[in-house]
Design an enzyme around this catalytic site. Structure first.
Site, PDB file in Angstrom:
ATOM      1  N   HIS A   1       0.820  -1.220   0.000  1.00  0.00           N
ATOM      2  CA  HIS A   1       0.000   0.000   0.000  1.00  0.00           C
ATOM      3  C   HIS A   1       0.851   1.266   0.000  1.00  0.00           C
ATOM      4  O   HIS A   1       0.342   2.347  -0.283  1.00  0.00           O
ATOM      5  CB  HIS A   1      -1.057  -0.024   1.116  1.00  0.00           C
ATOM      6  CG  HIS A   1      -0.577   0.235   2.507  1.00  0.00           C
ATOM      7  ND1 HIS A   1      -0.267  -0.759   3.402  1.00  0.00           N
ATOM      8  CD2 HIS A   1      -0.374   1.385   3.163  1.00  0.00           C
ATOM      9  CE1 HIS A   1       0.100  -0.221   4.545  1.00  0.00           C
ATOM     10  NE2 HIS A   1       0.049   1.086   4.434  1.00  0.00           N
TER      11      HIS A   1
ATOM     12  N   ASP B   1       1.288  -7.668   2.191  1.00  0.00           N
ATOM     13  CA  ASP B   1       1.391  -6.225   1.952  1.00  0.00           C
ATOM     14  C   ASP B   1       2.842  -5.782   1.754  1.00  0.00           C
ATOM     15  O   ASP B   1       3.426  -5.129   2.609  1.00  0.00           O
ATOM     16  CB  ASP B   1       0.745  -5.490   3.135  1.00  0.00           C
ATOM     17  CG  ASP B   1       0.288  -4.096   2.758  1.00  0.00           C
ATOM     18  OD1 ASP B   1       0.832  -3.530   1.800  1.00  0.00           O
ATOM     19  OD2 ASP B   1      -0.611  -3.577   3.440  1.00  0.00           O
TER      20      ASP B   1
ATOM     21  N   SER C   1       4.036   2.257   8.287  1.00  0.00           N
ATOM     22  CA  SER C   1       3.774   1.271   7.240  1.00  0.00           C
ATOM     23  C   SER C   1       5.038   0.967   6.460  1.00  0.00           C
ATOM     24  O   SER C   1       5.712   1.887   6.003  1.00  0.00           O
ATOM     25  CB  SER C   1       2.716   1.796   6.269  1.00  0.00           C
ATOM     26  OG  SER C   1       1.459   1.687   6.841  1.00  0.00           O
TER      27      SER C   1
HETATM   28  N1  ARG Z   1      -4.602   0.497   7.351  1.00  0.00           N
HETATM   29  C1  ARG Z   1      -3.321   0.320   6.764  1.00  0.00           C
HETATM   30  C2  ARG Z   1      -2.470   1.545   6.962  1.00  0.00           C
HETATM   31  O1  ARG Z   1      -2.947   2.604   7.229  1.00  0.00           O
HETATM   32  C3  ARG Z   1      -3.406  -0.157   5.343  1.00  0.00           C
HETATM   33  C4  ARG Z   1      -3.992   0.773   4.351  1.00  0.00           C
HETATM   34  C5  ARG Z   1      -4.099   0.306   2.927  1.00  0.00           C
HETATM   35  N2  ARG Z   1      -5.127  -0.677   2.712  1.00  0.00           N
HETATM   36  C6  ARG Z   1      -6.378  -0.382   2.371  1.00  0.00           C
HETATM   37  N3  ARG Z   1      -7.205  -1.370   2.288  1.00  0.00           N
HETATM   38  N4  ARG Z   1      -6.823   0.837   2.145  1.00  0.00           N
HETATM   39  O2  ARG Z   1      -1.263   1.505   6.885  1.00  0.00           O
END
Ligand code: ARG
Length: 722
Positions: free
Chosen positions: A84, A220, A652
């Site tokens: 991501h 991821d 992340s």
């Molecule tokens: N919640 C995670 C973050 O903020 C992943 C975000 C990306 N994934 C998504 N389904 N939008 O780092």
């Protein structure tokens, strides 16, 4: 009875695995924190973690592209980060015919790596304390004056520590709400290339449904590479560049994880507000979060409608959709958890304790009452601010039109800048806007946001005459149709979509042409209303909030001088430590500390928008073809695991390291039960969600066939058993 009760509750407490609060500055790691790390299992010295003079772990950790973390995993500048985090770059490199986002991508040789514009990697060179210098220059100043002076001092220090031709960037950072100032000096590399990514169905498996949740089954990760000039300097993209020779890179462990193993995360947590007040929590729960969620809900609905109709729209909007959806779910969950854990009451209790201490101290005794007044004054306008940022500017057309305010200013006031320059830069931004624009969803969004502003915002705060005009030309303001017709006209008539009209304007920029453009005049009506009447309330609140926050924290530190504290996250490098740990999210429910491929297959729904899988993955998984990446104990492939570490957005892509500093995973999310974590860390429920590095390597190797990438890594295996 009572004694017995106490004794058992003590045992219970001891049996609950507590999460590990703290995002520590690696260069200020005190003995106590370091000793705790050792007690948890760390086998490295402080110098191995962070050293200015020798290569250390910190040299392998980078800021990736402005909002994420990445790590160097080979002596040729190979980067691992989250899928991501690479998402926008992967989408930008994709077309419908070469859809790397959907199908995945691996460069089989360096020649096949794809330049990723807009990405960069920042390596931390050093950190200096400039608190004294800043405080000296601010002495005696308060409020607005102080804020202005602070800004100018920070700018001059940044300049002093930066060296633009050498790509060195100095950035002052306020820690402990402005009770300490550090300057972080980075080396920036701009030539970053895409090396590999799994298919979206693997990297983002589970989509928005699984986002912010454990158990979790997506892989991821994405792979990039840093390049430098032939003479070893940071440079912008050039075909002659060569892979970076890093100071340090991380070995990768495929030994696997088990419960209670030490886990350490180096990275760049973006923002937390652990000293937020009860007033702030109340405003968030009652106004700010629900407003943001309500507006994003509608924007997402209209985007998804178009994305489902057309794969090219899906690709075009994917990255923007993911970003909006991510914090839509976050803020919704944050509200729920703040309420569930009674954070407002906890903050109130802490404030009462502070007040008792402050009662006889003139510097501190009025902080809380002043703060309450500041919030009371601001509360009335706070919803409008969210509706402007998330609603009115939530229409991409209007957001672009709003940026033309600079052009108008330059045209009507010579002092506001060179009109020719303003127009030229607007023309550049317009190109990007048009490339990203999906008109059908945007038109629906514009209509809906206008109506929501009308319905939800105090009528005294509306731009004067604005809705009366709509009523005059389009009819009933309580009918959706009215706003649809209105939005359709804006879209049909604005010069922003009309090359001929736009080019004529660019050739001969004229303020009245801009002012009469329906998209611009829409944006301008809301902006000018806000800027003319309300922004001063916001600025006033902001200044007070900052001043009082700094004093409050100063007081708290004086009140409990022995307590070891970490500063709130500020997108600066931090270490967090903890252990791999299962948890019980609610009564009678247990969550394991790892997820496996078995669970991926359980969630698989062929053809589903979020839970489909590439056929090859299903085939390999069914055959249990996991090679050296299999977990012997589980007889399966471990795909993800959770730890007790304290992280937040910005982390992340951060490396998750074992006790020896070897890479065991990448962290990519937080769990739903702890979505209040920015404001209050929950020691029982907080978990960090990580992709197991063995799943990453399996995806690259077995699923992607990119053994060239595996060969570049330094793998650490279990000693062979006879
Ligand atoms: N919640 C995670 C973050 O903020 C992943 C975000 C990306 N994934 C998504 N389904 N939008 O780092």
């Amino acid at each position: 009875m009572k004694k017995f009760f106490l004794a058992t509750s003590f045992c219970l407490l001891a049996a609950i695995a507590l999460a590990d609060e703290g995002m520590w500055l690696p260069f200020l790691l005190g003995e106590q924190v370091y000793n705790n790390m050792v007690q948890r299992g760390l086998k490295l010295t402080k110098e191995q973690l962070y050293s200015i003079n020798h290569a250390s772990l910190k040299d392998a950790v980078i800021i990736f592209g402005g909002g994420c973390t990445g790590e160097i995993v080979s002596n040729e500048g190979l980067i691992f980060t989250n899928h991501h985090c690479g998402y926008a770059a992967i989408a930008a490199a994709s077309t419908i015919d070469h859809n790397y986002l959907h199908d995945g991508f691996y460069a089989r040789s360096k020649q096949e790596e794809l330049p990723a514009q807009n990405l960069y990697a920042d390596f931390l060179l050093r950190i200096d304390d400039v608190t004294r210098e800043i405080e000296d220059s601010l002495r005696g100043l308060t409020g607005e004056e102080r804020a202005k002076k602070l800004q100018s001092v920070v700018t001059s220090i940044n300049t002093r520590f930066s060296d633009a031709p050498a790509h060195v960037i100095g950035r002052v950072n306020a820690l402990f709400k402005g009770n300490q100032y550090l300057v972080f000096v980075y080396q920036r590399y701009n030539d970053i290339r895409l090396v590999g990514a799994p298919p979206e169905g693997v990297g983002k498996f589970g989509g928005e449904t699984d986002n912010w949740e454990w158990p979790r089954h997506n892989c991821d990760f994405s792979v990039f590479r840093v390049y430098m000039s032939k003479d070893g300097k940071p440079s912008d993209y050039s075909p002659d560049d060569i892979p970076l020779k890093p100071k340090y890179f991380l070995p990768v462990s495929i030994k696997g994880v088990k419960e209670n193993d030490y886990a350490m995360i180096f990275g760049y947590p973006g923002a937390t507000d652990r000293y937020e007040t009860s007033f702030g929590v109340k405003l968030k729960i009652e106004i700010e979060n629900p407003a943001l969620v309500k507006l994003r809900d509608v924007r997402l609905k209209y985007m998804m409608e178009e994305m489902k109709k057309d794969p090219s729209v899906r690709l075009q909007l994917a990255s923007s959709y993911a970003g909006i959806a991510n914090y839509w779910k976050f803020y919704d969950g944050e509200t729920k958890q703040l309420i569930k854990y009674h954070i407002y009451d906890q903050k109130k209790a802490a404030e009462q304790k502070f007040q008792q201490w402050a009662q006889d101290k003139p510097e501190f005794k009025n902080i809380l009452s002043d703060w309450q007044r500041a919030y009371d004054a601001w509360r009335l306008y706070s919803m409008q601010r969210v509706y402007i940022n998330e609603g009115i500017l939530g229409s991409p057309l209007i957001a672009f039109a709003a940026s033309l305010q600079q052009v108008e200013n330059a045209l009507v006031r010579q002092s506001a800048g060179d009109p020719a320059k303003a127009v030229a830069s607007a023309a550049e931004v317009r190109k990007k806007f048009l490339k990203a624009e999906n008109r059908p969803s945007d038109e629906n969004i514009l209509a809906a946001m206008t109506m929501m502003f009308y319905k939800d915002i105090d009528k005294n705060q509306r731009p004067i005459g604005f809705f009366e005009n709509i009523k005059g030309s389009y009819g009933d303001l309580t009918s959706e149709d009215t706003y649809k017709k209105y939005a359709a006209d804006i879209f049909a008539q604005t010069m922003i979509f009309d090359d001929a009209k736009w080019n004529a304007f660019v050739a001969n920029p004229d303020a009245s042409v801009l002012q009469n453009d329906p998209a611009y005049s829409y944006a301008s009506a809301f902006l000018k209303n806000w800027q003319g009447k309300y922004i001063s309330f916001f600025q006033d609140f902001n200044t007070k909030n900052n001043d009082l926050g700094r004093l409050y924290l100063k007081g708290i530190i004086l009140m409990e001088p022995k307590k070891v504290r970490y500063p709130d996250a500020t997108f600066t490098m931090r270490i967090s430590y903890g252990t791999v740990k299962s948890y019980n999210p609610r009564d009678a429910v247990h969550y394991d500390d790892v997820c496996t491929m078995k669970g991926v297959l359980e969630k698989y729904v062929p053809g589903d928008y979020e839970f489909d899988l590439p056929p090859k993955l299903v085939e390999l998984a069914n055959k249990k073809d996991f090679g050296q990446y299999a977990d012997k104990q589980k007889g399966d492939l471990v795909v993800t695991f959770i730890t007790t570490n304290d992280i937040t957005g910005g982390n992340s892509g951060s490396p998750v390291l074992n006790a020896h500093g070897e890479l065991i995973g990448l962290c990519f999310d937080g769990n739903y039960e702890a979505l209040s974590h920015k404001i209050a860390f929950d020691a029982v429920y907080n978990r960090t969600i990580c992709v197991d590095i063995r799943y990453v390597l399996w995806c690259i190797d077995k699923l992607g066939g990119a053994s060239n990438i595996i060969n570049e890594l330094k793998l650490v295996r279990l000693p062979a058993t006879k």
